[in-house]
Enzyme design. Structure first.
Site, mmCIF file in Angstrom:
data_model
loop_
_atom_site.group_PDB
_atom_site.id
_atom_site.type_symbol
_atom_site.label_atom_id
_atom_site.label_comp_id
_atom_site.label_asym_id
_atom_site.label_seq_id
_atom_site.Cartn_x
_atom_site.Cartn_y
_atom_site.Cartn_z
ATOM 1 N N HIS A 167 8.379 -15.994 -3.114
ATOM 2 C CA HIS A 167 9.011 -15.617 -4.381
ATOM 3 C C HIS A 167 10.518 -15.722 -4.218
ATOM 4 C CE1 HIS A 167 9.225 -13.829 -8.327
ATOM 5 N NE2 HIS A 167 10.072 -12.907 -7.898
ATOM 6 N N THR A 168 11.203 -16.194 -5.267
ATOM 7 C CA THR A 168 12.663 -16.359 -5.229
ATOM 8 C C THR A 168 13.306 -15.658 -6.414
ATOM 9 O OG1 THR A 168 12.556 -18.424 -6.483
ATOM 10 C CG2 THR A 168 12.482 -18.603 -4.076
ATOM 11 N N CYS A 213 18.788 -6.183 10.782
ATOM 12 C CA CYS A 213 18.089 -4.899 10.672
ATOM 13 C C CYS A 213 19.044 -3.719 10.581
ATOM 14 C CB CYS A 213 17.125 -4.730 11.848
ATOM 15 S SG CYS A 213 15.681 -5.794 11.716
ATOM 16 N N ASP A 215 6.450 -8.244 13.855
ATOM 17 C CA ASP A 215 5.639 -7.072 13.551
ATOM 18 C C ASP A 215 4.144 -7.339 13.737
ATOM 19 O OD1 ASP A 215 7.781 -5.445 13.017
ATOM 20 O OD2 ASP A 215 7.746 -5.760 10.859
ATOM 21 N N THR A 226 2.669 6.916 10.897
ATOM 22 C CA THR A 226 3.549 7.015 12.063
ATOM 23 C C THR A 226 4.657 5.955 12.058
ATOM 24 O OG1 THR A 226 2.065 5.624 13.394
ATOM 25 C CG2 THR A 226 1.706 8.013 13.475
ATOM 26 N N ASP A 286 4.538 -0.707 12.856
ATOM 27 C CA ASP A 286 5.148 -1.995 12.553
ATOM 28 C C ASP A 286 4.462 -2.756 11.427
ATOM 29 O OD1 ASP A 286 7.179 -2.098 14.767
ATOM 30 O OD2 ASP A 286 5.353 -1.819 15.946
#
Length: 356
Positions: free
Chosen positions: A146-147, A23, A97, A54, A57
């Site tokens: 997806h790749t 992160c 999240d 705001t 998450d």
């Protein structure tokens, strides 16, 4: 005949392929605000209970009286060199999240970008295996994805969950006199910086993996407590950044007791040696004006306060009468380092004050 590709050179360390790991890759809050300021606001349907207002998450979209969909996505470059560990950390972080909204995850979609001429099929497969292992622990399938072929390794998930709309816990509903409880210790960014410099001990690495792969499964149970008013998880903007998001959204001032913040073993010594991430300084530049620091607050302490967390802990704002119940839920789910770290007050000159 085997389909395994033969690489012309030995495979590099995963972390050597990323300009920033975990992160800590997040765009700084102030830069993100500048990028988004001219993006047109689309009409918000009434059913969208939580959107971008705001910086919460996940998005929450009500589908009937008793059910709402919780949707989020999170992906990043390697924070560790072990491919299985990288995949597991990234998936755990994305699923968090859903838990941070108080939701229960249903399924996930994988997002995969890999330098296929640099990494072997086996290494890429191990990254995906790590992600699948985290999803298995959460009790959900990876239902697709997806790749792409990319310059840097990227892995993460789209995570979809479900919640009763009455139980949604946003990051903007804290109340004056609420108590703040943090579920996990901080310092992941500093440990990852030490790892890239070959300065992290074996025990330090194991602690880092244990912390970043622990699913925040306490979220749904915490959301059912009437005294819990707001929930979020602490990730790339550091503890200070996510406390600030909660304080701003709730129009309160948060007061954090520095001595009560749980720290991962050894991170304070590493920070004092100058082993920090560039992201912590970017975080401070983005929101430091909103923080009132005590005198003689060291640069190392400031770096810890803004240290980007990957798959960090839940931050709970609850009424004082619910603190013991909140801690009991954390401890029940093996979050042994959960601690009361501060309190919410009426809005003052700063959104966050730090006391020593």
């Amino acid at each position: 005949m085997s389909s395994e590709r033969i690489l012309s050179n030995p495979e590099p360390r995963l972390t050597s392929l990323s300009h920033g790991g975990g992160c800590g890759c997040k765009i700084a809050p102030s830069v993100l605000s500048e990028i988004l300021k001219n993006v047109p606001n689309l009409p918000i349907p009434k059913a969208l209970l939580v959107g971008i207002e705001t910086s919460d998450d996940a998005a929450v979209y009500q589908i009937n009286e008793s059910q709402a969909i919780v949707a989020t996505t999170d992906f990043f470059m390697p924070i560790v060199d072990d491919p299985f560990d990288f995949g597991k950390i990234a998936a755990t972080n994305a699923i968090s999240d859903i838990y941070a909204m108080g939701g229960t995850p249903l399924f996930a979609l994988a997002l995969v970008g890999m330098p296929i001429n640099v990494l072997s099929n086996q290494t890429i497969s191990r990254i995906l295996e790590g992600g699948a292992d985290a999803c298995r622990s959460a009790g959900i399938p990876i239902a697709g994805g997806h790749t792409i072929d990319s310059v840097e390794p990227i892995y993460g998930l789209v995570a979809i969950g479900l919640i009763d709309p009455k139980l949604v816990k946003s990051n903007a509903a804290a109340k004056r006199d609420d108590v703040l409880v943090l579920g996990k210790p901080i310092g992941v960014g500093i440990l990852s910086a030490a790892l890239k410099k070959d300065l992290l001990s074996s025990s330090g690495y194991q602690e880092m993996i244990a912390n970043t792969t622990q699913l925040n499964i306490a979220g749904p149970e915490l959301a059912r407590l009437e005294g819990v008013h707001a929930l979020t998880d602490v990730t790339g903007f550091g503890l200070a950044g996510h406390v600030l998001e909660m304080a701003r959204g709730s129009q309160c001032t948060a007061q954090i007791d520095w001595q009560k913040i749980p720290l991962l073993a050894g991170v304070e010594d590493l920070a004092n040696q100058g082993i920090i991430t560039g992201a912590s300084e970017r975080n401070w530049q983005s929101y430091g004006n909103d923080i009132d620091l005590p005198e003689q607050f060291s640069n190392a302490q400031k770096a810890l306060l803004t240290d980007p967390q990957t798959s960090g802990g839940l931050l709970v704002s609850c009424d004082p009468q619910s603190v013991e119940a909140v801690l009991a839920i954390f401890h029940k789910h093996q979050f042994s380092n959960a601690k009361v770290i501060g309190k919410m007050h009426s809005k003052q000159d700063h959104y966050l004050t730090i006391s020593k």
